[in-house]
Design a protein around this motif. Structure first.
Motif, PDB file in Angstrom:
ATOM      1  N   TRP A 154      10.963   0.686  47.870  1.00  0.00           N
ATOM      2  CA  TRP A 154      12.247   1.354  48.249  1.00  0.00           C
ATOM      3  C   TRP A 154      12.510   1.285  49.816  1.00  0.00           C
ATOM      4  N   ALA A 155      13.766   1.031  49.896  1.00  0.00           N
ATOM      5  CA  ALA A 155      13.999   0.923  51.478  1.00  0.00           C
ATOM      6  C   ALA A 155      13.904   2.272  52.200  1.00  0.00           C
ATOM      7  N   ALA A 156      13.513   1.911  53.521  1.00  0.00           N
ATOM      8  CA  ALA A 156      13.142   3.249  54.306  1.00  0.00           C
ATOM      9  C   ALA A 156      14.384   4.097  54.602  1.00  0.00           C
ATOM     10  N   GLU A 157      13.958   5.448  54.478  1.00  0.00           N
ATOM     11  CA  GLU A 157      15.333   6.321  54.688  1.00  0.00           C
ATOM     12  C   GLU A 157      15.383   6.378  56.383  1.00  0.00           C
ATOM     13  N   THR A 158      16.981   6.500  56.698  1.00  0.00           N
ATOM     14  CA  THR A 158      17.258   6.287  58.137  1.00  0.00           C
ATOM     15  C   THR A 158      18.141   7.372  58.458  1.00  0.00           C
ATOM     16  N   GLY A 159      18.088   7.532  59.724  1.00  0.00           N
ATOM     17  CA  GLY A 159      19.028   8.937  60.079  1.00  0.00           C
ATOM     18  C   GLY A 159      18.221   9.888  60.618  1.00  0.00           C
ATOM     19  N   THR A 160      18.775  10.987  60.854  1.00  0.00           N
ATOM     20  CA  THR A 160      18.134  12.285  61.630  1.00  0.00           C
ATOM     21  C   THR A 160      18.033  13.352  60.671  1.00  0.00           C
ATOM     22  N   LEU A 161      17.128  14.008  60.521  1.00  0.00           N
ATOM     23  CA  LEU A 161      16.836  15.364  59.601  1.00  0.00           C
ATOM     24  C   LEU A 161      17.040  16.693  60.791  1.00  0.00           C
ATOM     25  N   HIS A 162      18.020  17.427  60.583  1.00  0.00           N
ATOM     26  CA  HIS A 162      18.066  18.705  61.192  1.00  0.00           C
ATOM     27  C   HIS A 162      17.165  20.023  60.332  1.00  0.00           C
ATOM     28  N   LEU A 163      16.349  20.415  60.678  1.00  0.00           N
ATOM     29  CA  LEU A 163      15.479  21.320  59.869  1.00  0.00           C
ATOM     30  C   LEU A 163      15.480  22.682  60.803  1.00  0.00           C
ATOM     31  N   ARG A 164      15.476  23.723  59.990  1.00  0.00           N
ATOM     32  CA  ARG A 164      14.926  25.116  60.665  1.00  0.00           C
ATOM     33  C   ARG A 164      13.554  25.394  59.937  1.00  0.00           C
ATOM     34  N   CYS A 165      12.622  25.691  60.732  1.00  0.00           N
ATOM     35  CA  CYS A 165      11.553  26.133  60.013  1.00  0.00           C
ATOM     36  C   CYS A 165      11.197  27.577  60.451  1.00  0.00           C
ATOM     37  N   THR A 166      10.740  28.395  59.199  1.00  0.00           N
ATOM     38  CA  THR A 166      10.528  29.879  59.647  1.00  0.00           C
ATOM     39  C   THR A 166       9.276  30.341  58.983  1.00  0.00           C
ATOM     40  N   ASN A 167       8.779  31.146  59.820  1.00  0.00           N
ATOM     41  CA  ASN A 167       7.282  31.675  59.410  1.00  0.00           C
ATOM     42  C   ASN A 167       7.559  33.042  58.614  1.00  0.00           C
ATOM     43  N   ALA A 168       7.279  32.924  57.237  1.00  0.00           N
ATOM     44  CA  ALA A 168       7.600  34.072  56.351  1.00  0.00           C
ATOM     45  C   ALA A 168       7.009  35.345  56.713  1.00  0.00           C
ATOM     46  N   THR A 169       5.910  35.324  57.574  1.00  0.00           N
ATOM     47  CA  THR A 169       5.140  36.519  57.783  1.00  0.00           C
ATOM     48  C   THR A 169       6.010  37.153  59.115  1.00  0.00           C
ATOM     49  N   SER A 170       6.284  36.628  60.084  1.00  0.00           N
ATOM     50  CA  SER A 170       6.618  37.012  61.342  1.00  0.00           C
ATOM     51  C   SER A 170       8.043  36.915  61.382  1.00  0.00           C
ATOM     52  N   GLY A 171       8.827  35.916  60.352  1.00  0.00           N
ATOM     53  CA  GLY A 171      10.290  35.860  60.911  1.00  0.00           C
ATOM     54  C   GLY A 171      10.724  34.890  61.688  1.00  0.00           C
ATOM     55  N   ALA A 172       9.725  34.378  62.592  1.00  0.00           N
ATOM     56  CA  ALA A 172      10.021  33.422  63.697  1.00  0.00           C
ATOM     57  C   ALA A 172      10.534  32.121  63.389  1.00  0.00           C
ATOM     58  N   SER A 173      11.364  31.602  63.890  1.00  0.00           N
ATOM     59  CA  SER A 173      11.847  30.344  63.264  1.00  0.00           C
ATOM     60  C   SER A 173      12.405  29.439  64.715  1.00  0.00           C
ATOM     61  N   TRP A 174      12.477  28.133  64.383  1.00  0.00           N
ATOM     62  CA  TRP A 174      13.052  27.229  65.396  1.00  0.00           C
ATOM     63  C   TRP A 174      13.289  25.921  64.703  1.00  0.00           C
ATOM     64  N   PRO A 175      14.248  25.220  65.540  1.00  0.00           N
ATOM     65  CA  PRO A 175      14.792  24.128  65.078  1.00  0.00           C
ATOM     66  C   PRO A 175      13.988  22.895  65.171  1.00  0.00           C
ATOM     67  N   VAL A 176      13.820  21.796  64.422  1.00  0.00           N
ATOM     68  CA  VAL A 176      12.937  20.927  64.165  1.00  0.00           C
ATOM     69  C   VAL A 176      13.849  19.559  63.880  1.00  0.00           C
ATOM     70  N   VAL A 177      13.859  18.592  64.789  1.00  0.00           N
ATOM     71  CA  VAL A 177      14.593  17.473  64.727  1.00  0.00           C
ATOM     72  C   VAL A 177      13.697  16.212  64.386  1.00  0.00           C
ATOM     73  N   VAL A 178      13.875  15.521  63.264  1.00  0.00           N
ATOM     74  CA  VAL A 178      13.212  14.427  62.893  1.00  0.00           C
ATOM     75  C   VAL A 178      13.916  13.207  62.758  1.00  0.00           C
ATOM     76  N   ASP A 179      13.683  12.322  63.761  1.00  0.00           N
ATOM     77  CA  ASP A 179      14.391  11.080  63.775  1.00  0.00           C
ATOM     78  C   ASP A 179      13.561   9.960  62.986  1.00  0.00           C
ATOM     79  N   LEU A 180      14.141   9.743  62.001  1.00  0.00           N
ATOM     80  CA  LEU A 180      13.395   8.594  60.766  1.00  0.00           C
ATOM     81  C   LEU A 180      13.423   7.378  61.355  1.00  0.00           C
ATOM     82  N   ASP A 181      14.503   6.809  62.125  1.00  0.00           N
ATOM     83  CA  ASP A 181      14.608   5.538  62.616  1.00  0.00           C
ATOM     84  C   ASP A 181      13.523   5.243  63.674  1.00  0.00           C
TER      85      ASP A 181
END
Length: 115
Positions: A33-60
């Motif tokens: 399969w061809a490698a996925e390219t681009g950027t993923l913008h995610l928001r990761c959240t801790n279910a217990t505390s509710g704390a969250s932060w953005p995560v940017v994945v640069d696939l390229d």
């Protein structure tokens, strides 16, 4: 019956071989399969505390939040030298943080979703 299908005789053999070869090339292999390219913008959240932060994945460039990462079809893993190690399961969005400490270490769990 199937063995008769592959026994070609005469002039039709080269045409049949060509058809079979074309059909085989049209089927994608799971390893090719061809490698996925681009950027993923995610928001990761801790279910217990509710704390969250953005995560940017640069696939390229193979980076997460500007840090080197190992990116496969199933996992995205990266170290944070000041904190610990992160492992994101791509299919579920489950993020595991692990850190060693003088008391043996600990794990934290987050859920990541596209922003």
């Amino acid at each position: 019956m199937l063995e008769n299908f592959f026994q070609f005789r005469g002039r039709g053999r080269s045409a049949a071989v060509l058809i079979l070869a074309s059909a085989a090339m049209a089927i994608p292999s799971t390893e090719g399969w061809a490698a996925e390219t681009g950027t993923l913008h995610l928001r990761c959240t801790n279910a217990t505390s509710g704390a969250s932060w953005p995560v940017v994945v640069d696939l390229d460039r193979g980076r997460v939040d500007s840090r080197p990462a190992t990116i496969t079809d199933k996992w995205i893993s990266w170290p944070d030298p000041k904190q610990g190690f992160f492992d994101l399961e791509r299919a579920t969005g489950k993020l595991q943080f692990r850190n060693a400490s003088s008391t043996g270490g600990y794990f934290l769990y987050f859920t990541c979703q596209p922003e």
